[in-house]
Design an enzyme around this catalytic site. Structure first.
Site, PDB file in Angstrom:
ATOM      1  N   CYS A  72     -27.825  -9.471 -16.697  1.00  0.00           N
ATOM      2  CA  CYS A  72     -27.283  -9.161 -17.395  1.00  0.00           C
ATOM      3  C   CYS A  72     -28.142  -9.937 -18.663  1.00  0.00           C
ATOM      4  O   CYS A  72     -28.790 -10.841 -18.699  1.00  0.00           O
ATOM      5  CB  CYS A  72     -25.173  -9.877 -17.399  1.00  0.00           C
TER       6      CYS A  72
ATOM      7  N   CYS B 165     -25.875 -12.687 -20.577  1.00  0.00           N
ATOM      8  CA  CYS B 165     -25.783 -14.017 -19.847  1.00  0.00           C
ATOM      9  C   CYS B 165     -26.494 -14.202 -18.834  1.00  0.00           C
ATOM     10  O   CYS B 165     -26.612 -15.189 -18.162  1.00  0.00           O
ATOM     11  CB  CYS B 165     -24.025 -14.007 -19.738  1.00  0.00           C
TER      12      CYS B 165
ATOM     13  N   CYS C  86     -22.588  -7.429 -18.518  1.00  0.00           N
ATOM     14  CA  CYS C  86     -21.632  -7.375 -18.296  1.00  0.00           C
ATOM     15  C   CYS C  86     -20.544  -6.931 -18.674  1.00  0.00           C
ATOM     16  O   CYS C  86     -20.025  -6.589 -19.611  1.00  0.00           O
ATOM     17  CB  CYS C  86     -20.614  -9.113 -17.862  1.00  0.00           C
TER      18      CYS C  86
ATOM     19  N   GLY D 121       0.732  -1.460  -0.206  1.00  0.00           N
ATOM     20  CA  GLY D 121       0.238  -0.296  -0.181  1.00  0.00           C
ATOM     21  C   GLY D 121       0.533   0.740   0.884  1.00  0.00           C
ATOM     22  O   GLY D 121       0.242   2.604   0.142  1.00  0.00           O
TER      23      GLY D 121
ATOM     24  N   CYS E 182     -18.276 -13.098 -19.662  1.00  0.00           N
ATOM     25  CA  CYS E 182     -20.320 -13.011 -20.478  1.00  0.00           C
ATOM     26  C   CYS E 182     -19.384 -13.868 -21.277  1.00  0.00           C
ATOM     27  O   CYS E 182     -21.135 -14.808 -21.460  1.00  0.00           O
ATOM     28  CB  CYS E 182     -19.855 -11.662 -20.777  1.00  0.00           C
TER      29      CYS E 182
END
Lengths: 290, 256
Positions: free
Chosen positions: A247, A250, A272, A38, A278
Protein backbone atom coordinates in the site's frame (compact mmCIF):
# COMPACT_ATOMS: atom_id res chain seq x y z
CA UNK A 1 -10.64 7.15 15.85
CA UNK A 2 -13.56 8.21 17.91
CA UNK A 3 -17.15 7.32 18.27
CA UNK A 4 -19.77 9.81 17.24
CA UNK A 5 -22.10 9.45 20.22
CA UNK A 6 -25.74 8.50 20.14
CA UNK A 7 -28.09 11.41 19.60
CA UNK A 8 -31.81 12.07 19.50
CA UNK A 9 -33.51 10.20 16.70
CA UNK A 10 -36.28 11.35 14.40
CA UNK A 11 -39.34 10.20 16.36
CA UNK A 12 -41.54 10.39 13.28
CA UNK A 13 -40.24 6.89 12.53
CA UNK A 14 -40.18 3.76 14.63
CA UNK A 15 -36.73 2.90 16.04
CA UNK A 16 -34.46 1.98 13.07
CA UNK A 17 -37.21 2.84 10.54
CA UNK A 18 -38.92 -0.58 10.29
CA UNK A 19 -41.99 -1.30 12.41
CA UNK A 20 -41.75 -3.90 15.14
CA UNK A 21 -43.78 -6.53 13.27
CA UNK A 22 -41.42 -6.36 10.30
CA UNK A 23 -38.36 -6.60 12.51
CA UNK A 24 -39.86 -9.60 14.25
CA UNK A 25 -40.45 -11.28 10.90
CA UNK A 26 -36.88 -10.60 9.82
CA UNK A 27 -35.47 -11.82 13.15
CA UNK A 28 -37.36 -15.09 12.67
CA UNK A 29 -35.76 -15.49 9.27
CA UNK A 30 -32.39 -14.66 10.83
CA UNK A 31 -32.83 -17.30 13.52
CA UNK A 32 -33.65 -19.91 10.92
CA UNK A 33 -30.69 -18.81 8.82
CA UNK A 34 -28.35 -19.12 11.80
CA UNK A 35 -29.76 -22.56 12.55
CA UNK A 36 -29.04 -23.75 9.00
CA UNK A 37 -25.74 -22.11 8.04
CA UNK A 38 -25.55 -21.18 4.36
CA UNK A 39 -29.21 -21.93 3.63
CA UNK A 40 -31.14 -19.14 1.93
CA UNK A 41 -34.25 -18.30 3.96
CA UNK A 42 -37.02 -16.46 2.10
CA UNK A 43 -38.37 -13.39 3.88
CA UNK A 44 -40.96 -10.72 3.16
CA UNK A 45 -38.54 -8.02 2.08
CA UNK A 46 -39.94 -4.50 2.40
CA UNK A 47 -39.65 -1.48 0.19
CA UNK A 48 -36.96 0.72 1.67
CA UNK A 49 -36.41 4.43 1.07
CA UNK A 50 -33.49 3.68 -1.25
CA UNK A 51 -33.18 1.94 -4.62
CA UNK A 52 -32.54 -1.78 -5.00
CA UNK A 53 -28.82 -2.37 -5.35
CA UNK A 54 -28.05 0.19 -2.66
CA UNK A 55 -28.26 -2.32 0.13
CA UNK A 56 -31.97 -2.67 0.89
CA UNK A 57 -31.41 -6.21 2.16
CA UNK A 58 -28.49 -5.29 4.38
CA UNK A 59 -30.34 -2.27 5.74
CA UNK A 60 -33.33 -4.39 6.75
CA UNK A 61 -31.09 -6.89 8.51
CA UNK A 62 -29.19 -4.11 10.28
CA UNK A 63 -32.46 -2.45 11.31
CA UNK A 64 -33.63 -5.74 12.84
CA UNK A 65 -30.50 -6.43 14.88
CA UNK A 66 -29.77 -2.86 15.96
CA UNK A 67 -30.28 -1.84 19.62
CA UNK A 68 -30.02 1.72 21.00
CA UNK A 69 -26.66 0.81 22.63
CA UNK A 70 -25.05 -0.36 19.39
CA UNK A 71 -22.19 1.37 17.64
CA UNK A 72 -22.65 1.20 13.89
CA UNK A 73 -20.01 1.21 11.17
CA UNK A 74 -20.93 1.15 7.47
CA UNK A 75 -18.45 0.44 4.69
CA UNK A 76 -18.71 0.31 0.94
CA UNK A 77 -15.76 -1.28 -0.90
CA UNK A 78 -13.90 -1.10 2.41
CA UNK A 79 -14.29 2.67 2.65
CA UNK A 80 -16.26 4.56 5.28
CA UNK A 81 -16.50 7.74 3.25
CA UNK A 82 -18.16 6.63 0.01
CA UNK A 83 -21.69 7.67 -0.95
CA UNK A 84 -23.39 4.39 -0.10
CA UNK A 85 -21.70 4.08 3.29
CA UNK A 86 -22.29 7.72 4.24
CA UNK A 87 -25.96 7.66 3.32
CA UNK A 88 -26.72 4.41 5.15
CA UNK A 89 -24.85 5.64 8.23
CA UNK A 90 -26.85 8.87 8.14
CA UNK A 91 -30.05 6.91 7.67
CA UNK A 92 -29.53 5.00 10.91
CA UNK A 93 -28.23 8.04 12.77
CA UNK A 94 -31.50 9.74 11.95
CA UNK A 95 -33.94 6.87 12.42
CA UNK A 96 -32.22 4.99 15.28
CA UNK A 97 -30.08 7.68 16.87
CA UNK A 98 -27.30 5.15 17.44
CA UNK A 99 -23.64 5.97 17.90
CA UNK A 100 -21.55 5.57 14.74
CA UNK A 101 -17.87 5.04 14.15
CA UNK A 102 -15.35 4.45 11.43
CA UNK A 103 -13.11 2.31 13.64
CA UNK A 104 -13.63 -1.42 13.16
CA UNK A 105 -12.67 -2.29 16.73
CA UNK A 106 -15.22 0.12 18.24
CA UNK A 107 -18.19 -1.05 16.17
CA UNK A 108 -20.69 -3.62 17.40
CA UNK A 109 -22.61 -3.82 14.11
CA UNK A 110 -20.83 -3.41 10.78
CA UNK A 111 -22.78 -3.22 7.55
CA UNK A 112 -20.68 -3.87 4.46
CA UNK A 113 -21.18 -3.85 0.74
CA UNK A 114 -18.07 -5.72 -0.38
CA UNK A 115 -15.22 -6.03 2.03
CA UNK A 116 -14.60 -7.72 5.32
CA UNK A 117 -12.50 -5.38 7.49
CA UNK A 118 -8.80 -6.26 7.59
CA UNK A 119 -8.83 -6.16 11.36
CA UNK A 120 -9.90 -9.47 12.90
CA UNK A 121 -13.50 -9.38 14.07
CA UNK A 122 -14.51 -10.43 17.57
CA UNK A 123 -17.38 -12.39 19.04
CA UNK A 124 -19.02 -9.12 20.18
CA UNK A 125 -19.55 -8.00 16.61
CA UNK A 126 -22.12 -8.62 13.88
CA UNK A 127 -21.16 -8.25 10.24
CA UNK A 128 -24.09 -7.55 7.89
CA UNK A 129 -23.59 -8.02 4.13
CA UNK A 130 -25.60 -6.39 1.37
CA UNK A 131 -26.23 -9.09 -1.22
CA UNK A 132 -27.36 -8.52 -4.80
CA UNK A 133 -27.73 -12.13 -6.04
CA UNK A 134 -27.81 -14.75 -3.28
CA UNK A 135 -27.99 -17.81 -5.55
CA UNK A 136 -24.54 -19.17 -6.46
CA UNK A 137 -25.99 -21.51 -9.10
CA UNK A 138 -27.95 -18.79 -10.90
CA UNK A 139 -25.31 -18.25 -13.60
CA UNK A 140 -25.82 -21.78 -14.92
CA UNK A 141 -29.35 -22.60 -13.83
CA UNK A 142 -31.92 -19.84 -14.23
CA UNK A 143 -34.84 -21.81 -12.74
CA UNK A 144 -35.42 -21.13 -9.05
CA UNK A 145 -37.39 -24.39 -8.66
CA UNK A 146 -34.37 -26.30 -9.96
CA UNK A 147 -31.73 -24.50 -7.89
CA UNK A 148 -33.75 -25.10 -4.73
CA UNK A 149 -33.83 -28.81 -5.52
CA UNK A 150 -30.11 -28.79 -6.22
CA UNK A 151 -29.48 -27.31 -2.78
CA UNK A 152 -31.88 -29.78 -1.16
CA UNK A 153 -30.22 -32.77 -2.83
CA UNK A 154 -26.68 -31.42 -2.45
CA UNK A 155 -26.41 -31.68 -6.21
CA UNK A 156 -23.54 -29.25 -6.69
CA UNK A 157 -21.64 -30.61 -9.71
CA UNK A 158 -22.74 -27.57 -11.68
CA UNK A 159 -20.74 -25.23 -9.47
CA UNK A 160 -17.55 -26.84 -10.69
CA UNK A 161 -18.69 -26.43 -14.29
CA UNK A 162 -18.37 -22.69 -13.71
CA UNK A 163 -14.89 -23.06 -12.26
CA UNK A 164 -13.91 -25.42 -15.10
CA UNK A 165 -15.09 -22.83 -17.57
CA UNK A 166 -12.90 -20.23 -15.86
CA UNK A 167 -9.79 -22.34 -16.12
CA UNK A 168 -10.47 -23.31 -19.73
CA UNK A 169 -10.96 -19.67 -20.76
CA UNK A 170 -8.31 -18.00 -18.61
CA UNK A 171 -5.89 -20.72 -17.52
CA UNK A 172 -6.76 -20.23 -13.87
CA UNK A 173 -9.88 -19.73 -11.77
CA UNK A 174 -10.60 -16.17 -12.80
CA UNK A 175 -13.58 -15.64 -10.50
CA UNK A 176 -12.35 -12.89 -8.20
CA UNK A 177 -15.53 -12.02 -6.34
CA UNK A 178 -18.71 -13.90 -5.44
CA UNK A 179 -16.43 -16.92 -5.24
CA UNK A 180 -18.55 -19.93 -4.18
CA UNK A 181 -17.94 -21.52 -0.80
CA UNK A 182 -19.18 -24.62 0.97
CA UNK A 183 -20.54 -24.00 4.46
CA UNK A 184 -20.11 -26.65 7.16
CA UNK A 185 -19.67 -29.28 4.44
CA UNK A 186 -23.26 -28.85 3.34
CA UNK A 187 -24.67 -25.78 1.57
CA UNK A 188 -22.90 -24.04 -1.26
CA UNK A 189 -23.18 -20.30 -0.64
CA UNK A 190 -22.45 -17.16 -2.59
CA UNK A 191 -20.42 -14.80 -0.42
CA UNK A 192 -21.76 -12.25 -2.81
CA UNK A 193 -19.76 -9.35 -4.13
CA UNK A 194 -16.98 -9.73 -1.57
CA UNK A 195 -13.63 -10.30 -3.28
CA UNK A 196 -12.30 -13.83 -2.89
CA UNK A 197 -9.44 -12.24 -0.95
CA UNK A 198 -11.88 -12.09 1.95
CA UNK A 199 -13.17 -15.69 1.68
CA UNK A 200 -10.60 -17.05 4.16
CA UNK A 201 -11.73 -14.41 6.70
CA UNK A 202 -15.24 -15.89 6.69
CA UNK A 203 -13.93 -19.26 7.76
CA UNK A 204 -14.05 -19.81 11.50
CA UNK A 205 -14.82 -16.13 12.08
CA UNK A 206 -15.64 -15.12 15.67
CA UNK A 207 -18.31 -12.62 14.61
CA UNK A 208 -21.84 -13.43 13.54
CA UNK A 209 -22.18 -12.90 9.77
CA UNK A 210 -25.62 -12.09 8.32
CA UNK A 211 -26.46 -11.72 4.62
CA UNK A 212 -29.50 -9.84 3.33
CA UNK A 213 -30.70 -9.70 -0.28
CA UNK A 214 -33.57 -7.20 -0.52
CA UNK A 215 -34.66 -7.56 -4.12
CA UNK A 216 -34.30 -11.36 -4.09
CA UNK A 217 -35.95 -11.57 -0.65
CA UNK A 218 -33.42 -13.95 0.89
CA UNK A 219 -31.51 -14.01 4.15
CA UNK A 220 -28.66 -16.34 5.03
CA UNK A 221 -26.12 -16.48 7.79
CA UNK A 222 -22.86 -17.84 9.14
CA UNK A 223 -22.91 -18.36 12.89
CA UNK A 224 -19.60 -17.70 14.69
CA UNK A 225 -16.87 -20.28 14.10
CA UNK A 226 -18.47 -21.86 11.04
CA UNK A 227 -16.34 -23.73 8.55
CA UNK A 228 -16.32 -21.97 5.16
CA UNK A 229 -14.35 -23.65 2.38
CA UNK A 230 -13.81 -22.12 -1.05
CA UNK A 231 -14.50 -24.57 -3.88
CA UNK A 232 -11.63 -25.51 -6.18
CA UNK A 233 -10.00 -28.28 -8.21
CA UNK A 234 -7.29 -30.57 -6.85
CA UNK A 235 -4.84 -29.32 -9.46
CA UNK A 236 -6.07 -25.73 -9.34
CA UNK A 237 -6.38 -24.96 -5.63
CA UNK A 238 -8.08 -21.85 -4.32
CA UNK A 239 -5.75 -18.90 -3.87
CA UNK A 240 -6.25 -15.24 -3.06
CA UNK A 241 -5.01 -12.31 -5.07
CA UNK A 242 -1.55 -10.90 -4.39
CA UNK A 243 -0.16 -7.50 -5.32
CA UNK A 244 3.34 -6.60 -6.45
CA UNK A 245 3.32 -3.36 -4.50
CA UNK A 246 2.64 -2.60 -0.86
CA UNK A 247 0.00 0.00 0.00
CA UNK A 248 1.50 3.36 -0.99
CA UNK A 249 0.06 5.10 2.03
CA UNK A 250 0.67 2.72 4.91
CA UNK A 251 3.06 0.17 3.40
CA UNK A 252 0.92 -2.86 4.26
CA UNK A 253 1.68 -5.93 2.17
CA UNK A 254 -1.09 -8.21 3.37
CA UNK A 255 -4.18 -6.14 2.58
CA UNK A 256 -6.59 -5.84 -0.31
CA UNK A 257 -5.51 -2.94 -2.52
CA UNK A 258 -7.47 -0.58 -4.72
CA UNK A 259 -5.91 0.87 -7.82
CA UNK A 260 -6.50 4.62 -7.82
CA UNK A 261 -5.85 6.76 -10.88
CA UNK A 262 -4.31 10.00 -9.68
CA UNK A 263 -3.87 12.10 -12.81
CA UNK A 264 -4.65 12.10 -16.52
CA UNK A 265 -1.15 11.00 -17.52
CA UNK A 266 -1.43 7.37 -16.51
CA UNK A 267 -0.33 7.95 -12.93
CA UNK A 268 -1.82 5.47 -10.48
CA UNK A 269 -1.30 4.26 -6.97
CA UNK A 270 -2.27 1.19 -4.99
CA UNK A 271 -3.83 1.84 -1.60
CA UNK A 272 -5.62 -0.24 1.03
CA UNK A 273 -9.32 -0.53 0.27
CA UNK A 274 -10.00 -0.68 4.02
CA UNK A 275 -9.70 3.04 4.80
CA UNK A 276 -9.95 2.64 8.56
CA UNK A 277 -7.20 0.01 8.67
CA UNK A 278 -4.92 2.13 6.51
CA UNK A 279 -5.54 5.30 8.52
CA UNK A 280 -4.93 3.60 11.86
CA UNK A 281 -1.64 2.13 10.60
CA UNK A 282 -0.46 5.53 9.44
CA UNK A 283 -1.48 7.07 12.74
CA UNK A 284 0.45 4.42 14.66
CA UNK A 285 3.55 5.21 12.60
CA UNK A 286 3.26 8.97 13.14
CA UNK A 287 2.69 8.50 16.88
CA UNK A 288 5.76 6.30 17.12
CA UNK A 289 7.79 8.97 15.34
CA UNK A 290 6.85 11.66 17.86
CA UNK B 1 -28.77 -63.32 -18.66
CA UNK B 2 -31.56 -64.21 -16.37
CA UNK B 3 -33.01 -60.81 -15.52
CA UNK B 4 -33.95 -58.00 -17.87
CA UNK B 5 -32.38 -54.56 -17.45
CA UNK B 6 -35.67 -52.78 -17.50
CA UNK B 7 -39.16 -54.06 -17.14
CA UNK B 8 -42.28 -52.05 -17.88
CA UNK B 9 -45.73 -53.35 -17.07
CA UNK B 10 -49.18 -51.87 -17.55
CA UNK B 11 -47.91 -48.32 -18.14
CA UNK B 12 -50.67 -45.79 -18.64
CA UNK B 13 -50.46 -42.05 -19.12
CA UNK B 14 -53.06 -39.58 -20.23
CA UNK B 15 -53.14 -35.83 -20.48
CA UNK B 16 -56.70 -34.88 -19.62
CA UNK B 17 -58.89 -36.76 -22.08
CA UNK B 18 -56.00 -37.49 -24.43
CA UNK B 19 -54.56 -40.93 -23.80
CA UNK B 20 -50.85 -40.97 -24.63
CA UNK B 21 -49.83 -44.44 -23.46
CA UNK B 22 -52.27 -47.24 -22.83
CA UNK B 23 -51.35 -50.46 -21.03
CA UNK B 24 -47.81 -50.80 -22.32
CA UNK B 25 -45.65 -53.67 -21.12
CA UNK B 26 -42.24 -54.86 -22.28
CA UNK B 27 -38.82 -55.97 -21.07
CA UNK B 28 -35.47 -54.64 -22.17
CA UNK B 29 -32.54 -57.04 -21.92
CA UNK B 30 -28.91 -56.11 -21.33
CA UNK B 31 -27.10 -55.22 -24.56
CA UNK B 32 -30.33 -54.83 -26.47
CA UNK B 33 -31.36 -51.81 -28.51
CA UNK B 34 -35.11 -51.38 -28.64
CA UNK B 35 -36.59 -49.18 -31.34
CA UNK B 36 -39.99 -47.55 -30.84
CA UNK B 37 -41.58 -46.41 -34.09
CA UNK B 38 -44.94 -44.95 -34.89
CA UNK B 39 -46.52 -41.87 -36.34
CA UNK B 40 -46.30 -38.51 -34.72
CA UNK B 41 -48.66 -38.23 -31.74
CA UNK B 42 -48.75 -41.96 -31.12
CA UNK B 43 -47.23 -41.64 -27.64
CA UNK B 44 -43.62 -42.66 -28.32
CA UNK B 45 -41.98 -39.73 -26.62
CA UNK B 46 -44.36 -39.81 -23.67
CA UNK B 47 -43.52 -43.48 -23.22
CA UNK B 48 -39.80 -42.74 -23.30
CA UNK B 49 -40.06 -39.84 -20.88
CA UNK B 50 -42.17 -41.89 -18.48
CA UNK B 51 -39.64 -44.69 -18.46
CA UNK B 52 -36.75 -42.28 -17.95
CA UNK B 53 -38.51 -40.80 -14.92
CA UNK B 54 -39.00 -37.40 -16.51
CA UNK B 55 -42.78 -37.56 -16.25
CA UNK B 56 -44.98 -39.44 -13.84
CA UNK B 57 -47.24 -42.11 -15.42
CA UNK B 58 -50.82 -42.53 -14.14
CA UNK B 59 -50.49 -46.27 -13.65
CA UNK B 60 -48.08 -49.09 -14.21
CA UNK B 61 -44.72 -50.17 -12.93
CA UNK B 62 -41.25 -49.53 -14.26
CA UNK B 63 -38.49 -51.58 -12.71
CA UNK B 64 -34.83 -50.98 -13.39
CA UNK B 65 -32.39 -53.70 -12.43
CA UNK B 66 -29.19 -52.09 -11.28
CA UNK B 67 -26.27 -53.88 -9.73
CA UNK B 68 -28.06 -53.72 -6.38
CA UNK B 69 -31.32 -55.30 -7.51
CA UNK B 70 -34.68 -54.10 -8.78
CA UNK B 71 -35.56 -50.43 -8.38
CA UNK B 72 -39.01 -49.02 -8.97
CA UNK B 73 -38.36 -45.91 -11.04
CA UNK B 74 -41.39 -44.00 -9.80
CA UNK B 75 -41.16 -45.16 -6.23
CA UNK B 76 -37.61 -44.15 -5.48
CA UNK B 77 -36.75 -40.82 -3.91
CA UNK B 78 -35.88 -37.94 -6.18
CA UNK B 79 -32.20 -37.73 -5.19
CA UNK B 80 -31.89 -41.44 -5.92
CA UNK B 81 -33.54 -41.01 -9.32
CA UNK B 82 -31.26 -38.08 -10.12
CA UNK B 83 -28.21 -40.09 -9.18
CA UNK B 84 -29.37 -42.82 -11.56
CA UNK B 85 -29.99 -40.25 -14.27
CA UNK B 86 -26.49 -38.89 -14.03
CA UNK B 87 -24.65 -42.19 -13.63
CA UNK B 88 -26.21 -45.31 -15.10
CA UNK B 89 -28.66 -43.60 -17.43
CA UNK B 90 -28.38 -41.07 -20.20
CA UNK B 91 -30.97 -39.15 -22.17
CA UNK B 92 -30.27 -37.85 -25.66
CA UNK B 93 -32.83 -35.23 -26.60
CA UNK B 94 -34.23 -34.69 -30.06
CA UNK B 95 -33.02 -31.09 -30.08
CA UNK B 96 -29.42 -30.80 -28.90
CA UNK B 97 -30.27 -27.42 -27.42
CA UNK B 98 -32.50 -29.16 -24.87
CA UNK B 99 -29.67 -31.39 -23.76
CA UNK B 100 -26.74 -28.97 -23.82
CA UNK B 101 -25.75 -25.96 -21.79
CA UNK B 102 -25.36 -23.34 -24.45
CA UNK B 103 -23.58 -20.75 -22.32
CA UNK B 104 -20.59 -22.90 -21.41
CA UNK B 105 -17.91 -24.43 -23.64
CA UNK B 106 -18.00 -27.85 -25.28
CA UNK B 107 -15.46 -29.14 -22.76
CA UNK B 108 -17.56 -28.03 -19.81
CA UNK B 109 -20.61 -29.64 -21.40
CA UNK B 110 -18.83 -32.96 -21.73
CA UNK B 111 -17.27 -32.71 -18.28
CA UNK B 112 -20.45 -31.81 -16.44
CA UNK B 113 -21.47 -35.38 -15.68
CA UNK B 114 -17.98 -36.14 -14.39
CA UNK B 115 -18.07 -33.14 -12.09
CA UNK B 116 -21.56 -34.12 -10.93
CA UNK B 117 -19.98 -37.46 -10.02
CA UNK B 118 -17.37 -35.77 -7.84
CA UNK B 119 -14.47 -35.54 -10.26
CA UNK B 120 -12.38 -32.71 -8.86
CA UNK B 121 -9.20 -32.87 -10.96
CA UNK B 122 -9.23 -30.37 -13.81
CA UNK B 123 -6.61 -32.04 -16.00
CA UNK B 124 -8.29 -35.43 -15.73
CA UNK B 125 -11.66 -33.96 -16.65
CA UNK B 126 -10.13 -32.16 -19.58
CA UNK B 127 -8.27 -35.15 -20.97
CA UNK B 128 -11.41 -37.25 -20.67
CA UNK B 129 -13.34 -34.54 -22.51
CA UNK B 130 -10.73 -34.48 -25.29
CA UNK B 131 -10.95 -38.24 -25.59
CA UNK B 132 -14.71 -38.04 -26.04
CA UNK B 133 -14.54 -35.18 -28.51
CA UNK B 134 -12.31 -37.40 -30.63
CA UNK B 135 -14.68 -40.32 -30.16
CA UNK B 136 -17.55 -38.33 -31.63
CA UNK B 137 -15.35 -36.90 -34.39
CA UNK B 138 -15.27 -33.29 -33.26
CA UNK B 139 -11.99 -31.41 -33.78
CA UNK B 140 -10.20 -31.29 -30.41
CA UNK B 141 -9.26 -27.66 -31.05
CA UNK B 142 -12.90 -26.75 -30.51
CA UNK B 143 -13.02 -27.88 -26.91
CA UNK B 144 -13.24 -24.31 -25.60
CA UNK B 145 -15.81 -23.10 -28.13
CA UNK B 146 -19.43 -22.54 -27.22
CA UNK B 147 -21.88 -25.13 -28.57
CA UNK B 148 -23.86 -22.41 -30.31
CA UNK B 149 -20.98 -22.01 -32.75
CA UNK B 150 -21.34 -25.68 -33.71
CA UNK B 151 -23.41 -27.03 -36.59
CA UNK B 152 -26.57 -29.00 -35.80
CA UNK B 153 -24.84 -32.31 -36.41
CA UNK B 154 -21.89 -31.36 -34.22
CA UNK B 155 -24.22 -30.24 -31.44
CA UNK B 156 -25.95 -33.59 -31.56
CA UNK B 157 -22.62 -35.43 -31.42
CA UNK B 158 -21.58 -33.22 -28.53
CA UNK B 159 -24.78 -34.13 -26.72
CA UNK B 160 -24.04 -37.80 -27.25
CA UNK B 161 -20.49 -37.42 -25.93
CA UNK B 162 -21.77 -35.53 -22.90
CA UNK B 163 -24.16 -38.37 -22.15
CA UNK B 164 -21.90 -41.33 -22.76
CA UNK B 165 -18.86 -40.08 -20.84
CA UNK B 166 -19.87 -41.79 -17.61
CA UNK B 167 -20.41 -45.10 -19.48
CA UNK B 168 -24.10 -45.42 -18.69
CA UNK B 169 -25.76 -48.83 -18.89
CA UNK B 170 -28.97 -47.54 -20.40
CA UNK B 171 -29.38 -44.75 -22.93
CA UNK B 172 -32.68 -43.17 -23.92
CA UNK B 173 -32.70 -41.50 -27.31
CA UNK B 174 -35.54 -39.37 -28.58
CA UNK B 175 -35.27 -38.96 -32.36
CA UNK B 176 -31.48 -38.65 -32.21
CA UNK B 177 -31.21 -37.85 -35.90
CA UNK B 178 -34.28 -35.68 -36.28
CA UNK B 179 -33.70 -32.41 -38.08
CA UNK B 180 -30.35 -33.40 -39.56
CA UNK B 181 -29.62 -33.69 -43.24
CA UNK B 182 -29.31 -37.16 -44.71
CA UNK B 183 -25.52 -37.43 -44.97
CA UNK B 184 -25.00 -36.12 -41.44
CA UNK B 185 -27.70 -38.54 -40.28
CA UNK B 186 -25.89 -41.45 -41.85
CA UNK B 187 -22.59 -40.60 -40.17
CA UNK B 188 -24.27 -40.01 -36.83
CA UNK B 189 -26.10 -43.32 -37.03
CA UNK B 190 -22.85 -45.03 -37.86
CA UNK B 191 -21.25 -43.40 -34.84
CA UNK B 192 -24.08 -44.29 -32.47
CA UNK B 193 -24.07 -47.85 -33.73
CA UNK B 194 -20.37 -48.34 -33.14
CA UNK B 195 -20.50 -46.66 -29.72
CA UNK B 196 -23.42 -48.82 -28.65
CA UNK B 197 -21.59 -51.92 -29.84
CA UNK B 198 -18.21 -51.01 -28.32
CA UNK B 199 -19.60 -49.98 -24.95
CA UNK B 200 -22.14 -52.79 -24.74
CA UNK B 201 -24.92 -50.30 -24.01
CA UNK B 202 -28.58 -50.99 -23.86
CA UNK B 203 -30.72 -48.36 -25.47
CA UNK B 204 -34.26 -47.36 -26.20
CA UNK B 205 -34.49 -45.32 -29.39
CA UNK B 206 -37.64 -43.46 -30.33
CA UNK B 207 -37.90 -42.58 -33.98
CA UNK B 208 -40.40 -42.11 -36.76
CA UNK B 209 -37.76 -43.04 -39.28
CA UNK B 210 -37.77 -46.73 -40.14
CA UNK B 211 -34.27 -46.52 -41.59
CA UNK B 212 -32.95 -45.34 -38.22
CA UNK B 213 -34.79 -48.14 -36.48
CA UNK B 214 -33.43 -50.70 -38.91
CA UNK B 215 -29.84 -49.55 -38.49
CA UNK B 216 -29.80 -49.18 -34.73
CA UNK B 217 -32.26 -51.47 -33.10
CA UNK B 218 -32.31 -55.17 -32.54
CA UNK B 219 -35.96 -55.23 -31.59
CA UNK B 220 -38.82 -53.04 -32.69
CA UNK B 221 -42.08 -51.88 -31.16
CA UNK B 222 -44.71 -50.24 -33.35
CA UNK B 223 -47.04 -47.78 -31.63
CA UNK B 224 -50.32 -46.40 -32.84
CA UNK B 225 -52.90 -44.40 -30.90
CA UNK B 226 -51.15 -44.89 -27.56
CA UNK B 227 -50.92 -48.67 -27.85
CA UNK B 228 -48.24 -51.09 -28.94
CA UNK B 229 -49.71 -52.82 -31.96
CA UNK B 230 -46.79 -55.00 -32.91
CA UNK B 231 -43.40 -55.98 -31.59
CA UNK B 232 -40.64 -58.35 -32.58
CA UNK B 233 -37.15 -58.53 -34.02
CA UNK B 234 -36.47 -55.52 -36.22
CA UNK B 235 -35.92 -57.45 -39.41
CA UNK B 236 -38.96 -59.58 -38.77
CA UNK B 237 -41.25 -56.61 -38.23
CA UNK B 238 -39.93 -54.71 -41.19
CA UNK B 239 -39.86 -57.67 -43.61
CA UNK B 240 -43.13 -59.21 -42.59
CA UNK B 241 -45.33 -56.69 -40.81
CA UNK B 242 -48.49 -58.24 -39.39
CA UNK B 243 -50.61 -55.32 -38.20
CA UNK B 244 -52.33 -53.26 -40.88
CA UNK B 245 -50.73 -50.05 -39.65
CA UNK B 246 -47.23 -51.58 -39.68
CA UNK B 247 -47.79 -52.68 -43.24
CA UNK B 248 -48.83 -49.17 -44.15
CA UNK B 249 -45.80 -47.73 -42.36
CA UNK B 250 -43.36 -50.04 -44.10
CA UNK B 251 -44.90 -49.55 -47.51
CA UNK B 252 -44.94 -45.80 -47.15
CA UNK B 253 -41.15 -45.54 -46.95
CA UNK B 254 -39.91 -43.63 -49.96
CA UNK B 255 -37.83 -45.76 -52.25
CA UNK B 256 -35.14 -43.77 -53.99
Amino acid sequence: MTIEPAAARDTGYNFAYLNEQTKKMIRRALLKAVAIPGYQVPFASREMPMPYGWGTGGVQVTASVLTPEDVLKVIDQGADDTTNAVSIRKFFKRTAGVATTEATAEASVIQTRHRIPEQKLTSDQILVYQVPIPEPLRFLEPRETETRKMHAFEDYGLMHVKLYEDISQHGHIATTYAYPVKVEGRYVMDPSPTPKFDNPKMDNCAALQLFGAGREKRIYALPPFTSVVSLDFEDHPFEVQAWEHPCELCGARDTYLDEVIVDDEGGRMFVCSDTDYCASRRQAVSEAAE
Amino acid sequence: MTTPLLSVSGLHKSFGRTVACDDISFDLWPGEVLGIVGESGSGKTTLLRSIAGLIEPDAGEISYYSGEGALDVHDMSEPELRRLQRTEWAFVHQHPRDGLRLNVSAGANIGERLMANDWRHYDNIRSEALKWLAAVEIDEARIDDLPRTFSGGMQQRLQIARNLITSPRLVFMDEPTGGLDVSVQARLLDLIRSLVRDLGLSAIVVTHDLAVARLLSTRLMVMKDARVIEQGLTDQVLEDPQAAYSQLLVSSVLQV
